[in-house]
Scaffold this motif. Structure first.
Motif, PDB file in Angstrom:
ATOM      1  N   SER A 205       0.832  -1.200   0.000  1.00 34.40           N
ATOM      2  CA  SER A 205       0.000   0.000   0.000  1.00 34.40           C
ATOM      3  C   SER A 205       0.867   1.250   0.000  1.00 34.40           C
ATOM      4  O   SER A 205       2.034   1.228   0.405  1.00 34.40           O
ATOM      5  CB  SER A 205      -0.905   0.039   1.241  1.00 34.40           C
TER       6      SER A 205
ATOM      7  N   ALA B 111      -5.495   9.329  -4.506  1.00 33.63           N
ATOM      8  CA  ALA B 111      -5.362   7.875  -4.605  1.00 33.63           C
ATOM      9  C   ALA B 111      -5.625   7.404  -6.026  1.00 33.63           C
ATOM     10  O   ALA B 111      -4.878   6.574  -6.568  1.00 33.63           O
ATOM     11  CB  ALA B 111      -6.315   7.197  -3.632  1.00 33.63           C
TER      12      ALA B 111
ATOM     13  N   ASN C 109      -2.728   8.281  -8.348  1.00 35.65           N
ATOM     14  CA  ASN C 109      -1.559   7.438  -8.135  1.00 35.65           C
ATOM     15  C   ASN C 109      -1.795   6.008  -8.588  1.00 35.65           C
ATOM     16  O   ASN C 109      -0.862   5.346  -9.054  1.00 35.65           O
ATOM     17  CB  ASN C 109      -1.135   7.503  -6.668  1.00 35.65           C
TER      18      ASN C 109
ATOM     19  N   THR D  20      -8.543   1.695  -4.562  1.00 34.66           N
ATOM     20  CA  THR D  20      -8.330   3.012  -3.961  1.00 34.66           C
ATOM     21  C   THR D  20      -9.348   3.215  -2.844  1.00 34.66           C
ATOM     22  O   THR D  20     -10.520   2.874  -2.984  1.00 34.66           O
ATOM     23  CB  THR D  20      -8.472   4.146  -4.987  1.00 34.66           C
TER      24      THR D  20
ATOM     25  N   ALA E 290     -10.480   5.932   0.678  1.00 36.90           N
ATOM     26  CA  ALA E 290     -10.393   7.223   1.370  1.00 36.90           C
ATOM     27  C   ALA E 290     -11.632   7.327   2.252  1.00 36.90           C
ATOM     28  O   ALA E 290     -12.010   6.354   2.884  1.00 36.90           O
ATOM     29  CB  ALA E 290     -10.276   8.378   0.377  1.00 36.90           C
TER      30      ALA E 290
ATOM     31  N   ALA F 269      -6.008   8.625   2.494  1.00 35.63           N
ATOM     32  CA  ALA F 269      -6.391   7.828   1.338  1.00 35.63           C
ATOM     33  C   ALA F 269      -5.289   6.822   1.072  1.00 35.63           C
ATOM     34  O   ALA F 269      -4.182   6.942   1.597  1.00 35.63           O
ATOM     35  CB  ALA F 269      -6.618   8.721   0.115  1.00 35.63           C
ATOM     36  N   ALA F 270      -5.597   5.842   0.236  1.00 38.09           N
ATOM     37  CA  ALA F 270      -4.611   4.799  -0.015  1.00 38.09           C
ATOM     38  C   ALA F 270      -4.821   4.160  -1.371  1.00 38.09           C
ATOM     39  O   ALA F 270      -5.925   4.137  -1.899  1.00 38.09           O
ATOM     40  CB  ALA F 270      -4.676   3.729   1.077  1.00 38.09           C
ATOM     41  N   VAL F 271      -3.735   3.641  -1.912  1.00 39.91           N
ATOM     42  CA  VAL F 271      -3.775   2.678  -3.005  1.00 39.91           C
ATOM     43  C   VAL F 271      -3.190   1.381  -2.458  1.00 39.91           C
ATOM     44  O   VAL F 271      -2.098   1.388  -1.875  1.00 39.91           O
ATOM     45  CB  VAL F 271      -2.954   3.129  -4.223  1.00 39.91           C
TER      46      VAL F 271
END
Length: 450
Positions: free
Chosen positions: A131, A140, A143, A292, A294, A304-306
């Motif tokens: 992640s 997110a 990216n 993704t 958030a 937020a994240a990938v």
């Protein structure tokens, strides 16, 4: 001179859980604050509810005049775990006393790593995952596209009709709706293409037929060899809470796998128990390559994240991903507390229970009123689509009138949809059943009175 501010009101679940209007909306204190907003804040930053919030928790938002409104919006699916959840508050207070920032790219800290580990564990699929953390859903998504392009060496990206992915330049290109998100802000990022979505209420197609239609367009107009990623919300958010027909998402995901295309699930709005599963992809039997997240991730703090396949996530060169504030330690502390609450309190089950209440009442309304053309959604992510009963055409004016009537009676509801004809229901999972039922009765009265 520092402007006067109303005395603080404690929030969180300790707030009385009732709807109470002591003034018309906006009240005088809220109006004063909204006047300051108009003078100081760019007019492009609008607002839906004519109040100035001072406290929130459980299923209510309290304004500067002491009005208590039932919250059926959760700050657009952000305070899913409950506003000012005690565990989130305690975690943030503890963290803020230790340190507020170092920049993870300068000197890493354990909280960021722990959030990544939790996401790698919780997201669909048992493959090796990694992640990266960011600030917003739009970041997110951007990216995820960067990662897909780097990993595949291809440039084209497919998004879908009615999609919403953000307001940055690339995510505006990915978003379908022009006004208010895109109009006048171009030119937009290139190599973004649009495919038709499965929209059962409007297209009448099976999931497999809708997938074949989309794949045919992609193959003819773009070509698999040029395509880096297919990006889709498992259940669309701003586009109208459109739930694709069974088989649509698996059909797309299978085609992506066969052609080396990265399948990205945008779960910014659907993620973290909102749909009755931890992630909506699980409801459709889909394992995304990248996901993704958030909104509901951190109990109201910006994070937020990938998350995705380790080989894809590692495709970007060192320094190619990141940001000054991405994975801020306060937000990470909040996320760890929120994730613990999602699991220990079994909030996916709570979302399903709330969804039963929402669905039952809204379907009863639809059976009695042909102006509700469709009721759809999963868990505590339910919507009603308003139409002209004679033609089935979207009725944005009715939708707006119902929403305004609800607000005037102290119930926060949000509209959405490409045509502006959908009311979406996103209650915090901390709301109690009776308060939710009361809010729905206000909606019913508003519809009857329009």
């Amino acid at each position: 001179m520092t402007p006067a501010v109303a005395a603080p009101v404690l929030g969180g679940p300790a707030l009385p859980q009732r709807r109470s209007l002591v003034t018309a909306l906006p009240g005088p204190r809220s109006q004063e604050i909204l006047d300051r907003k108009a003078a100081a804040v760019a007019s492009g930053v609008g607002h839906t509810v004519p109040i100035a919030a001072v406290a929130a928790g459980g299923g209510v938002v309290v304004d500067a005049d002491g009005n208590s409104l039932i919250d059926l919006g959760s700050g657009i699916a952000v305070t899913t775990v409950g506003n000012a959840h005690p565990a989130v508050v305690a975690a943030v207070q503890e963290q803020v006393a230790r340190f507020t920032h170092t920049c993870f790219m300068i000197s890493p800290y354990e909280e960021y790593i722990a959030v990544a580990e939790a996401l790698n564990r919780l997201t669909p699929g048992d493959h090796a995952k990694k992640s990266a953390l960011f600030n917003s859903g739009a970041e997110a998504v951007e990216n995820a596209v960067k990662i897909a392009r780097k990993a595949t060496g291809r440039q084209a990206v497919v998004a879908f009709d009615h999609a919403y992915h953000g307001r940055t330049n690339l995510t505006m290109a990915l978003t379908a709706k022009s006004m208010p998100y895109k109009s006048g802000f171009g030119p937009f990022a290139s190599e973004v293409y649009r495919a038709p979505l499965s929209y059962p209420y409007r297209d009448g197609l099976t999931g497999s037929d809708a997938a074949a239609r989309a794949i045919s367009l992609i193959e003819k107009q773009i070509g698999a060899d040029n395509l880096a990623a297919v990006l889709i919300e498992p259940i669309q958010g701003e586009g109208g809470f459109i739930v694709p027909a069974d088989g649509f998402l698996p059909g797309l995901a299978d085609w992506c796998r066969e052609n080396g295309v990265v399948f990205i699930a945008d779960e910014v709005q659907t993620g973290f128990a909102r749909t009755g599963a931890m992630f909506a992809s699980e409801l459709f039997g889909v394992v995304p390559d990248l996901i993704t997240t958030a909104k509901g991730i951190a109990g109201g703090l910006p994070l937020a994240a990938v998350t995705g396949r380790a080989d894809l996530m590692d495709a970007a060169h060192t320094g190619g991903l990141g940001g000054t504030y991405g994975g801020n330690p306060l937000a990470c502390a909040a996320a760890l507390a929120a994730i613990e609450a999602y699991e220990s309190e079994d909030l996916p089950a709570r979302a399903r229970a709330l969804g039963d209440i929402l669905g039952e009442r809204l379907r009863a309304l639809a059976a009695a009123d042909p102006r509700i053309g469709d009721v759809r959604g999963r868990g505590a992510m339910i919507a009603a689509e308003f139409v002209d009963p004679a033609t089935g055409a979207p009725d944005a004016a009715l939708t707006s009138a119902v929403a305004k009537a609800c607000l005037a009676e102290g119930v926060i509801v949000l509209t959405c949809g490409t045509y502006g004809n959908v009311i979406r229901f996103l209650p915090p999972l901390a709301i109690d059943d009776d308060l939710l039922r009361e809010g729905l009765e206000v909606v019913a009265s508003a519809l009857a009175g329009v």
